[in-house]
Design a protein around this motif. Structure first.
Motif, mmCIF file in Angstrom:
data_model
loop_
_atom_site.group_PDB
_atom_site.id
_atom_site.type_symbol
_atom_site.label_atom_id
_atom_site.label_comp_id
_atom_site.label_asym_id
_atom_site.label_seq_id
_atom_site.Cartn_x
_atom_site.Cartn_y
_atom_site.Cartn_z
ATOM 1 N N VAL A 1 57.471 -89.847 26.139
ATOM 2 C CA VAL A 1 58.868 -89.936 26.556
ATOM 3 C C VAL A 1 59.687 -90.389 25.354
ATOM 4 N N GLU A 2 60.833 -89.767 25.146
ATOM 5 C CA GLU A 2 61.768 -90.198 24.107
ATOM 6 C C GLU A 2 62.886 -91.028 24.731
ATOM 7 N N ASP A 3 63.145 -92.189 24.158
ATOM 8 C CA ASP A 3 64.329 -92.970 24.491
ATOM 9 C C ASP A 3 65.410 -92.570 23.488
ATOM 10 N N CYS A 4 66.340 -91.748 23.946
ATOM 11 C CA CYS A 4 67.376 -91.170 23.083
ATOM 12 C C CYS A 4 68.735 -91.827 23.297
ATOM 13 N N ALA A 5 68.754 -93.019 23.848
ATOM 14 C CA ALA A 5 70.023 -93.670 24.180
ATOM 15 C C ALA A 5 70.939 -93.808 22.973
ATOM 16 N N GLN A 6 70.337 -93.926 21.768
ATOM 17 C CA GLN A 6 71.134 -94.120 20.556
ATOM 18 C C GLN A 6 71.053 -92.920 19.619
ATOM 19 N N ALA A 7 70.693 -91.762 20.132
ATOM 20 C CA ALA A 7 70.360 -90.665 19.213
ATOM 21 C C ALA A 7 70.924 -89.311 19.624
ATOM 22 N N HIS A 8 72.012 -89.268 20.371
ATOM 23 C CA HIS A 8 72.613 -87.980 20.714
ATOM 24 C C HIS A 8 72.889 -87.195 19.429
#
Length: 369
Positions: free
Chosen positions: A158-165
Motif C-alpha cells: 500500500v502507498e501512503d500518498c497523502a503528501q505526494a500528489h
C-alpha cells in the motif's frame, strides 16, 4: 511598520484566484438535488485515478480512512503485521492499529527521510502481511525495491500518498506502484480541499468494488449490507471543489518546484542541510524540509521575525505514549530520531510571494551568519 507575518502555509490568496470557479461548482451542487455520491464524486474519482495512471478511484471522507479501508480491503486484521516507518504522521499508524494489526517499523534513509528499503527484509516476520510505503514530503520511496521484496515474500503493498500528489518514481506517478494507494485532500495538501477528504486508487475492478462497499456500510444497493462496512464517503461539495482544483494540480507542483529551486539557490551557503531528491524521483515539494543541529534556536529566531515554520515530525511514532504497546523504545531507530531533532519545514505553498520568500531567506542568512 510591523511586517506581515509569513505563514508556513496559507490558502487565502489561492482561494481568491479560484473563488469564482469554486463558487460556481458549489452552486451547481446545491441546485442538483444530490449531495452524497453523485456525479461530482464519480467524475472526480475517474479523473483523479486517471491522473495517477490507475483505473479506479474510490472517494472517502479522509486520508486516514483511505489508508484504513485500503488495509481492510486487503483483509489486514488482528494477528497481522504491517511494515512502515516511524517518521510519518500519526494517521499512517493509526490506520494500521484500527484494523487490529500491529505496525512494525524500519528506519529511514537520512538523505531523503524516506523508508530505507534495504532494511525491509530484516523486519519481515511470519506475521507480516503488508508493506505500507510512505511517500513523504513530496517524493516517492524506492518502490521498485519494495515491490521486488513484496513479491518474494508474498506481501501486499500500500502507498501512503497523502503528501505526494503528482510525485513520480522513474516516470510512474505516486499511487500507481502498489496494490492500493491512499490519498488525502486535507486543506494543506498539494491537492487540498476546504475540509477533509480522501481517496483510494486501485488497478483491480473487484478491489474497487469492495472499497465502494466498505465505505458505505458494506452495501451495494440500499439498506442491505453484503459485509460489515463503515460510513466514509467523499461528499459532492468537496468533490466538486476538488474537480476545479484538479485542473491546476500540475501548475501547483510547478510553482512549488520553482519555490524550492529558489530556496536551494539562496540557502546553499547557510550551513543548512537542504532537501535531496532521490535519483529517479520527481519531487512535488509538499514540504521544503531543511535540517540543522540548532533547529530549535532557528525556529525561535524566525518567530521573532514573524516567520512561521513547522516541524514534521517532532516525535517519531515509536516513542509516543499511544503506541507503547508496539514494544519499541528510544534508540531503536537512530536516523528517524536524529531527523526528528533537527528537521523543519520552510514556508511552501503555490501563492507564496517572491518577496516573502526573500524575507525568509534573508532572515536565515542573518540567523546563521
Amino acid at each position: 511598520m510591523t511586517p506581515v507575518p509569513i505563514q508556513v502555509w496559507d490558502y487565502r490568496e489561492e482561494y481568491e484566484a479560484e473563488r469564482e470557479a469554486i463558487a460556481d461548482a458549489i452552486e451547481r451542487v446545491m441546485r442538483s438535488g444530490r449531495l452524497i455520491l453523485g456525479e461530482n464524486v464519480r467524475n472526480f474519482e475517474e479523473r483523479f485515478a486517471s491522473y495517477c495512471g490507475v483505473r479506479y478511484g474510490v472517494g472517502v471522507n479522509s486520508g486516514t480512512d483511505a489508508l484504513f479501508l485500503a488495509l481492510k480491503a486487503l483483509d489486514i486484521g488482528p494477528g497481522d503485521e504491517v511494515i512502515t516507518v516511524s517518521n510519518t504522521a500519526v494517521p499512517t499508524v493509526a490506520a494500521i492499529i484500527s484494523t487490529g494489526a500491529a505496525a512494525r517499523f524500519v528506519d529511514i534513509d537520512p538523505r531523503t527521510y524516506l523508508m530505507d528499503a534495504a532494511l525491509l527484509e530484516a523486519a519481515i516476520t511470519p506475521r507480516t502481511r503488508c508493506i505500507l510505503a510512505v511517500h513523504l514530503f513530496g517524493q516517492c520511496v524506492r518502490m521498485e525495491d519494495v515491490r521486488v521484496l513484496a513479491q518474494r515474500h508474498d506481501l501486499r503493498v500500500v502507498e501512503d500518498c497523502a503528501q505526494a500528489h503528482g510525485a513520480e518514481r522513474r516516470g510512474v506517478k505516486a499511487g500507481a506502484m502498489s496494490d492500493l494507494a491512499a490519498f488525502s485532500f486535507y486543506p494543506t495538501k498539494i491537492l487540498g480541499g476546504y475540509g477533509d477528504g480522501g481517496m483510494v486508487v486501485a488497478g483491480d475492478e473487484q478491489m474497487a468494488a469492495r472499497l465502494r462497499r466498505l465505505r458505505m456500510y458494506g452495501m451495494e444497493g440500499t439498506y442491505y449490507s453484503e459485509e460489515h462496512g463503515y460510513n466514509s464517503r467523499l461528499d459532492e461539495l468537496h468533490a466538486a471543489i476538488l474537480l476545479t482544483k484538479l485542473d491546476h494540480l500540475d501548475s501547483y507542483i510547478e510553482r512549488r518546484q520553482t519555490i524550492a529551486s529558489r530556496y536551494d539557490e539562496e540557502l546553499a551557503d547557510t550551513g543548512l542541510a537542504l532537501p535531496k531528491t532521490d535519483a529517479g524521483n520527481l519531487h512535488a515539494y509538499y514540504l521544503y524540509v531543511a535540517r540543522h543541529p540548532e533547529r530549535d534556536r532557528i525556529i525561535e529566531e524566525l518567530a521573532r521575525r514573524d516567520i512561521v515554520v513547522n516541524v514534521s515530525y517532532p516525535w517519531p511514532i515509536h516513542v509516543m505514549r499511544a503506541y507503547e504497546s508496539l514494544g519499541y523504545h528510544q534508540g531503536d531507530f537512530p536516523e528517524t530520531e536524529a531527523a526528528a531533532n533537527e528537521i523543519f519545514s520552510l514556508p511552501m505553498y503555490p501563492s507564496l510571494a517572491e518577496a516573502a520568500q526573500a524575507r525568509v531567506c534573508d532572515a536565515l542568512h542573518e540567523i546563521l551568519k
